[in-house]
Write an enzyme that holds these catalytic residues in place. Structure first.
Site, PDB file in Angstrom:
ATOM      1  N   ARG A 280       0.853  -1.177   0.000  1.00  0.00           N
ATOM      2  CA  ARG A 280       0.000   0.000   0.000  1.00  0.00           C
ATOM      3  C   ARG A 280       0.893   1.233   0.000  1.00  0.00           C
ATOM      4  O   ARG A 280       1.934   1.261   0.654  1.00  0.00           O
ATOM      5  CB  ARG A 280      -0.926   0.009   1.197  1.00  0.00           C
TER       6      ARG A 280
ATOM      7  N   SER B 256      -0.494   6.469  -3.284  1.00  0.00           N
ATOM      8  CA  SER B 256      -1.332   6.623  -4.481  1.00  0.00           C
ATOM      9  C   SER B 256      -2.190   5.410  -4.754  1.00  0.00           C
ATOM     10  O   SER B 256      -2.969   5.412  -5.698  1.00  0.00           O
ATOM     11  CB  SER B 256      -0.450   6.888  -5.704  1.00  0.00           C
ATOM     12  N   GLY B 257      -2.064   4.365  -3.977  1.00  0.00           N
ATOM     13  CA  GLY B 257      -2.885   3.203  -4.221  1.00  0.00           C
ATOM     14  C   GLY B 257      -2.348   1.979  -3.507  1.00  0.00           C
ATOM     15  O   GLY B 257      -1.522   2.069  -2.604  1.00  0.00           O
ATOM     16  N   VAL B 258      -2.830   0.819  -3.963  1.00  0.00           N
ATOM     17  CA  VAL B 258      -2.448  -0.454  -3.357  1.00  0.00           C
ATOM     18  C   VAL B 258      -1.973  -1.393  -4.442  1.00  0.00           C
ATOM     19  O   VAL B 258      -2.290  -1.231  -5.631  1.00  0.00           O
ATOM     20  CB  VAL B 258      -3.628  -1.082  -2.595  1.00  0.00           C
ATOM     21  N   VAL B 259      -1.204  -2.429  -4.001  1.00  0.00           N
ATOM     22  CA  VAL B 259      -0.750  -3.490  -4.885  1.00  0.00           C
ATOM     23  C   VAL B 259      -1.328  -4.790  -4.373  1.00  0.00           C
ATOM     24  O   VAL B 259      -1.189  -5.135  -3.188  1.00  0.00           O
ATOM     25  CB  VAL B 259       0.786  -3.569  -4.924  1.00  0.00           C
TER      26      VAL B 259
ATOM     27  N   ASP C  10      15.186   7.085 -10.645  1.00  0.00           N
ATOM     28  CA  ASP C  10      14.869   6.585  -9.300  1.00  0.00           C
ATOM     29  C   ASP C  10      15.374   5.156  -9.154  1.00  0.00           C
ATOM     30  O   ASP C  10      14.657   4.257  -8.708  1.00  0.00           O
ATOM     31  CB  ASP C  10      13.370   6.652  -9.048  1.00  0.00           C
TER      32      ASP C  10
END
Length: 1385
Positions: free
Chosen positions: A766, A769-772, A878
């Site tokens: 998590r 910007s969101g979840v996996v 990155d």
């Protein structure tokens, strides 16, 4: 000099004659008159004096002339005798035998008789005058009394009209200067008369005469001293008193208007001369001269003798103010110039001034000969700009209209020629030619049955057509007549000029609309022609093809000569076709009518444009392609639909291969416009077509055309078989446009996967910007990254960048995005799932030891993946362990491209995770380059060795200050290998230019791996994996088998809905672990933080040594296959678990070979036909062979683009370094071009693309490159027989099926073969490693050639020249020192 003249009346005959008093005149007596002349005087002066002397024409006199010349009397007498005899040799003159010329020596003789003016009355006043015998001074004075007593005299000296020349006045002043003598006053009485010859009493107060000496240095003697009495009774008195002898010029003005066009040049002689009391010319004299001229002009035998009289005098009489005399003389002059030789003489002697004088008369146009003279003169002088400027200002354009309507054909013809020349050479004068009178004249000239007149008139209209509009009624009338004449004219030459006019008219919207409404479309494309064939005279393509096959020695010289002759023969036809095509394209541009666009998008209009495409003339083809571009950009979508349905795409694409630079933009923009309407219209393009677009893309990367090309390629990239070819070939320029298109919503490369098809199991991470979440898709392990658009950390820009890059990139060390959704509210990405998580998890878990051999293996894969990104101009920005995912076989996959971008001139400040940011990024610079990723790589390597977090003991603001001010770096552990230490030190140096490139890093690590292998640290296991054994940093002990060996579990082209494989291989998405240490965090405003679930932490079983089947290089890695429908060839590296003949769709039909015609055109250089790409118009089918190059495929980045098209079973994968010596690079491929060594280029130095580009050049599609076209549109029945039958040979699909059978028959055999291949390759590597290092000292890099050069010889023979150049990496001084140290070790 004085001429002694003895005159006898013609009435007297015999030896003597009685005078009026009955006295016999003795010719030997002193009855003589002296006429004083000067040798410089012209003959017309002598003649004028003779007339003035005797009041009647000399034809009635007997003339005896004696010339007195003290210097050279004989030659002077002879000269004057010749002049006078030629003057008198006229049949109407009586030539007496007694006429003689005698030389008389008169020493200091002063004449006692002087000439006095005649009586100013009637012409018969001569009879009342006494005979000119025994004249004396007393008789002279008596004559003065007689003249003064005769009132109302009619004399003419000067014309009253301003601006007219007065020859009489010029002669009077000139003669006075002749007679002038120093110290003696010379007086001239100046009379002014009206047009009737009557005396004008009131003389102008502004009458001015200046006599200026020429070429005088002194100011004092430049102007002659004279006195001028302005007003005295009925005349003005001019008194001249010459002081210095020499040549003078006369300027005479009345009211500031010159009356003498040309100054009279004279010379003053030193000779005694008494006062001349009066000088004037009488009207009686004029009447007698007219009578004489009329007498001479009545007979053809004597009219030519008028030039003997002197054309000057005749022309002077033409401008006499008396209208009666003027008309009479003009008629005689018109009769005189009927002969061309006389016209030439007049124009030669008097020039264009005569024309202006002539047209200033009132009655000149009444005489046809004068009209012809003026018309021919205008035709001759039409190219002389000074004349044209003066003509239009002084005369005006109405004269042209007057002459053009003459009955004689020469007049309108000359006017038409004059107008055509003027309209062509002088655009400034077009304002005079667009008057209504000229347009009426042009309409009249078009009706004349004369080809020259009509052609010149049409040429004039075409030249003036750009100045027309519909505001005048004359323009509408002219256009209407032109349309009617176009229907009648059949000659090609006339149609050329008509359509040239139409092409200019169509630029104006109003004129274009008028032409359309009045039936121009029926002239362009006749509606009655239902066959679609037009009898357009063109030297078309098959003419050139025929000559290529007929001529045995079809060399370039013969073909060019052939084309040149054809161009000369069909010049008019070629011009006609060009202006016809130009009219159509201008019409499409100007009109807003969708009806016109529709007319040329189908039917006869479309067939006509198709014929233009195969025309030999470049300009015709360009206008046809321009028309297609306009139609494809029409707001009427039906037009685009018609074009696509008509099969225009194959014509356009094939034309690209033979197009010139002026045609290419039209073709490309047309294809781009059609792609916007229907993205599937270009799906049938082949490999050759894609390579051509890539070539055009890099030909001029700065042009606006690159955007259109990238747009087309962006639609093709969705095909899995072309994706890698386009990405590698297009490079950073293409990726820049692709990402821009995706962000703008124009293109979507993300394959849509419905959320209903996903089986999500549990949340594994998590972030802000969101979840996996982990899940399955059609039976395959996947990771789904779901984005919450309402979160502050969400960036739609980053989402599109990440989705695009992960979807299109194809590399064994890059995470691939299978698909997802970009719909608002449902934005997610579906990627491979990797069970071992990220490298950060491995480092921080402290469960599995990282030996030096394993670190070399991991670092090498990271370097290869980053080198691939840099070769495409992409900066990751990155790079850190959290973004490096590891599969079950310890293969690295680089992920998280949300912050990645293509190299640009200006980069975003401070993007990425702070502790991995390069120094230049921390400073906030915007001009950093790809070397910033090298700096991050150093910290990844340091973290693998130290297994610690960078700067963990310092606050963020503290260590940033230390890095920027003191160049502080984390301490390297003492247990670190010297090779690692040196590599880390060079990679994190502060100066970006001193850092090595990833290509150099790859070479360095490859040599380090070989060194370890030689020392027994590395060995090749039976399963094909390289692991460490014993001693330093053991990776693991292999059991000899490869029980857990993994291939890709998702095959895009083979998934059919069944799932026969429950492989333990998992796929993983980017997992950025949350750590309380902020040094691991990216910048908050740009980076997503993903929190990993505790349930998903790696276990000991994940790091089991038995499952370790790590490859020694990415070329032998087992890459996970992509799910169905993905646009990436992820499964190209190995056989899918479900890839078999039962699941793979088979092709029971054969692809027909393309029937094409070769385009060799005269206006282009003639290429070698054998090496030329097949175009759409080849008349001989040539099979396109599909070469299986898998056994020679040495690409480190692209291992067999597609399983459906390549044989993957026994591929021997070798490591090949693209940084090679000149000898090796020459062996790679013939004709490799030099690379542009810019740092920001996708072919930049240090980022060589040898492996990728060799893979691109070796990979060939199973479908025929290009299109299967119908015959050319002209006369289909005629050309149908020339189309070859389709070639019925086995297609590459059959071979692919056979190959796939071999792939799936026995996996164990394949593994054994791979083991053998790898063993052999490594043996070769051991043998060649030292040689590689020694041979490349100059490059400062230890390069391992392995067996790649030998293995690639067959591949090079079967592959065309490499399209994308290989760039050589730069030499690095620090690397040279490191290599020396490495050699010593």
């Amino acid at each position: 000099m004085r001429v002694l003249v003895h005159v006898n009346n013609a009435k007297q005959s015999g030896d003597g004659a009685n005078n009026s008093n009955g006295t016999l005149i003795n010719y030997n007596s002193n009855n003589k008159l002296f006429l004083e002349i000067h040798p410089n005087q012209s003959i017309w002066m002598i003649k004028t004096l003779l007339f003035n002397l005797f009041q009647i024409p000399p034809a009635r006199q007997q003339l005896y002339l004696k010339v007195v010349d003290e210097i050279n009397p004989r030659e002077t007498s002879k000269a004057y005798s010749k002049l006078l005899q030629s003057y008198r040799l006229v049949k109407d003159y009586k030539i007496y035998e007694g006429t003689e010329l005698q030389m008389v020596a008169l020493e200091k003789e002063i004449p006692s008789e002087f000439l006095v003016p005649p009586k100013k009355t009637q012409s018969n006043s001569m009879e009342k005058l006494p005979h000119f015998t025994n004249l004396s001074m007393s008789s002279m004075s008596n004559m003065d009394e007689i003249l003064s007593g005769s009132g109302g005299g009619r004399i003419h000296v000067l014309s009253s009209k301003k601006g007219e020349e007065c020859p009489a006045l010029c002669f009077a002043v000139g003669k006075g200067l002749y007679r002038g003598i120093s110290g003696v006053i010379y007086e001239i009485k100046l009379y002014r008369v009206d047009s009737k010859g009557m005396l004008i009493v009131n003389t102008s107060l502004n009458f001015q005469i200046d006599v200026i000496k020429k070429d005088s240095i002194s100011v004092e003697d430049r102007k002659m001293a004279f006195t001028y009495e302005q007003r005295k009774s009925d005349y003005s008195l001019l008194k001249l008193q010459p002081i210095i002898y020499g040549e003078y010029s006369i300027s005479i003005k009345i009211d500031d208007t010159p009356i003498c066009g040309s100054p009279f040049h004279c010379t003053i002689i030193d000779e005694l001369n008494p006062n001349l009391k009066e000088l004037a010319f009488s009207n009686e004299w004029i009447e007698e001269v007219v009578q004489l001229i009329t007498l001479m002009s009545n007979k053809p035998s004597t009219i030519d003798k008028l030039f003997s009289f002197g054309i000057e005098g005749l022309m002077n009489l033409m401008f006499y103010p008396d209208p009666t005399i003027q008309i009479h003389i003009i008629g005689i002059f018109a009769k005189l110039i009927e002969k061309d030789k006389n016209k030439e003489r007049v124009l030669k002697e008097f020039g264009m001034d005569f024309i202006f004088k002539l047209v200033s008369l009132d009655n000149w146009s009444n005489f046809m000969e004068l009209r012809k003279l003026v018309a021919s003169s205008l035709c001759i002088l039409s190219c002389y700009k000074p004349f044209l400027n003066r003509f239009f200002k002084e005369v005006g354009i109405d004269v042209i209209s007057l002459i053009a309507r003459s009955d004689f054909i020469d007049c309108p013809r000359s006017c038409a020629i004059f107008l055509s020349r003027v309209s062509e050479i002088s655009f400034e004068l077009n304002e005079y030619l667009i008057s209504d009178s000229i347009k009426e004249t042009l309409i009249y000239l078009l009706s004349i049955q004369d080809n020259i007149t009509v052609n010149c008139t049409l040429k004039t209209i075409s030249n003036l057509s750009s100045s027309f509009d519909l505001k005048k009624e004359s323009n509408i009338k002219l256009l209407s007549n032109l349309l009617e004449y176009c229907k009648e004219f059949q000659e090609i030459s006339k149609k050329v000029l008509i359509f040239k006019s139409f092409s200019n008219f169509c630029v104006n919207e109003s004129l274009c609309t008028f032409l359309i409404s009045n039936g121009i479309l029926d002239l362009i494309t006749p509606t009655h022609d239902k066959s679609g064939y037009f009898g357009i005279p063109m030297f078309c393509q098959w003419e050139s093809n025929t000559i290529n096959y007929i001529i045995s020695n079809n060399n370039e010289i013969n073909l060019k000569q052939y084309g040149y002759e054809f161009n000369q023969i069909f010049k008019e036809e070629t011009d006609y076709v060009f202006f016809l095509s130009l009219t159509i394209s201008n019409m499409l541009v100007s009109t807003t009518s969708l009806k016109i666009h529709d007319h040329f998008s189908r039917g006869n209009g479309l067939n006509l444009l198709k014929q233009f495409i195969i025309c030999h003339e470049c300009s015709v083809r360009s206008e046809a392609f321009r028309s297609f571009m306009i139609i494809s950009n029409s707001p009427n979508d039906q037009c685009k639909k018609h074009l696509i349905q008509s099969g225009i795409i194959p014509y356009l694409v094939s034309s690209l291969f033979d197009s010139l630079s002026v045609e290419t933009p039209f073709i490309v923009n047309t294809l781009a416009n059609l792609c916007k309407y229907d993205p599937t219209c270009v799906e049938n393009m082949g490999v050759d077509d894609i390579d051509k677009f890539i070539e055009l893309l890099h030909r001029d990367s700065t042009s606006s055309l690159s955007k259109s090309i990238s747009y087309i390629l962006s639609h093709l990239i969705r095909h899995d078989k072309y994706k890698q070819r386009i990405v590698n070939g297009g490079g950073k320029l293409f990726l820049q446009y692709l990402i821009e298109f995706v962000r703008q919503g124009e293109i979507s490369v993300l394959k849509y996967i419905s959320q209903s098809d996903l089986e999500l199991t549990k949340e594994i991470g998590r972030g802000v910007s969101g979840v996996v979440k982990r899940g399955k898709w059609k039976g395959y392990e996947i990771a789904v990254k779901q984005f919450n658009e309402e979160e502050l950390g969400f960036s739609e820009r980053e989402f599109h960048s990440e989705a695009t890059i992960m979807s299109v990139l194809r590399h064994d060390n890059i995470v691939h995005c299978v698909g997802g959704s970009a719909q608002p509210g449902k934005m997610y990405l579906v990627c491979d799932y990797y069970s071992r998580g990220s490298l950060y998890s491995v480092i921080t878990a402290n469960i599995c030891p990282l030996s030096n051999a394993r670190i070399v293996h991991l670092a090498l894969q990271v370097a290869k993946g980053m080198n691939y990104l840099h070769s495409l101009g992409i900066i990751h920005r990155d790079l850190k362990p959290g973004n490096l995912l590891i599969d079950q076989d310890w293969n690295i996959r680089i992920s998280d491209f949300g912050l990645s971008r293509v190299v640009d001139n200006r980069m975003t400040k401070t993007v990425g995770t702070p502790c991995y940011m390069a120094v230049e990024v921390l400073k906030g610079l915007t001009d950093y380059s790809q070397q910033a990723d090298v700096y991050s790589f150093a910290f990844v390597l340091w973290e693998c060795i130290s297994r610690q977090i960078p700067y963990k003991d310092f606050a963020q603001i503290q260590w940033i200050s230390m890095v920027l001010e003191d160049s502080f770096r984390p301490p390297i552990p003492d247990s670190c290998l010297p090779e690692f230490r040196d590599l880390i030190t060079m990679c994190w140096t502060s100066n970006p230019d001193d850092r090595p490139s990833f290509q150099q890093i790859i070479t360095y690590l490859e040599n380090l791996r070989l060194k370890m292998q030689d020392q027994g640290i590395y060995q090749i296991l039976t399963g094909g994996s390289s692991v460490g054994i014993g001693g330093v940093g053991v990776v693991g002990v292999g059991s000899g088998g490869n029980s857990d060996e993994h291939e890709s579990n998702i095959d895009i082209d083979t998934v059919s809905g069944s799932n026969n494989n429950e492989s333990s291989t998992a796929v993983s998405l980017n997992e950025n672990k949350i750590n309380i240490d902020m040094s691991m965090h990216p910048t908050e405003e740009l980076k997503n933080l993903v929190e990993v679930s505790k349930d998903d932490n790696p276990t000991n079983s994940d790091y089991d040594i038995r499952s370790s089947s790590t490859s020694s290089s990415p070329s032998t890695l087992s890459a996970p296959q992509s799910p169905v429908g993905s646009t990436s060839p992820m499964g190209s590296t190995s056989t899918s678990p479900i890839s078999n003949n039962n699941n793979r769709p088979t092709h029971d039909h054969q692809q027909p070979h393309q029937v094409k015609w070769e385009r060799i055109v005269p206006d282009k250089p003639n290429p070698n036909l054998k090496s030329k790409r097949l175009s759409a118009f080849r008349n001989k089918a040539v099979p396109i062979s599909i070469t299986d190059n898998n056994n020679n495929n040495n690409s480190a980045n692209n291992n067999n683009n597609n399983n459906s098209m390549k044989n993957n079973s026994n591929a021997s994968r070798n490591t090949f370094s693209s940084v090679s010596s000149p000898s090796s690079s020459a062996d790679l491929s013939s004709g490799i071009e030099s690379s542009n060594n810019r740092d920001d280029s996708f072919l930049s130095s240090g980022s060589s693309l040898s492996e990728q580009h060799r893979s691109v050049s070796n990979s060939v599609s199973n479908s025929v490159g290009g299109f299967s076209l119908p015959p050319p549109p002209l006369a289909p029945s005629f050309y149908a027989s020339m189309i070859n039958e389709k070639i019925s040979s086995s297609t590459p699909t059959d071979n692919n099926n056979n190959n796939n059978n071999n792939n799936n028959n026995n996996n164990n055999n394949n593994n054994n073969n791979n083991n053998n291949n790898n063993n052999n390759n490594n043996n070769n590597n051991n043998n060649n490693s030292n040689n590689s290092i020694n041979n490349n000292n100059n490059n400062g890099i230890a390069i391992n050639y392995t067996n790649s050069i030998n293995n690639n010889k067959n591949s090079n023979n079967n592959t065309s020249n490499t399209k994308y150049p290989i760039s050589k990496c730069k030499s690095n001084p620090s690397f040279e020192a490191l290599k020396s140290k490495f050699d010593k070790d």
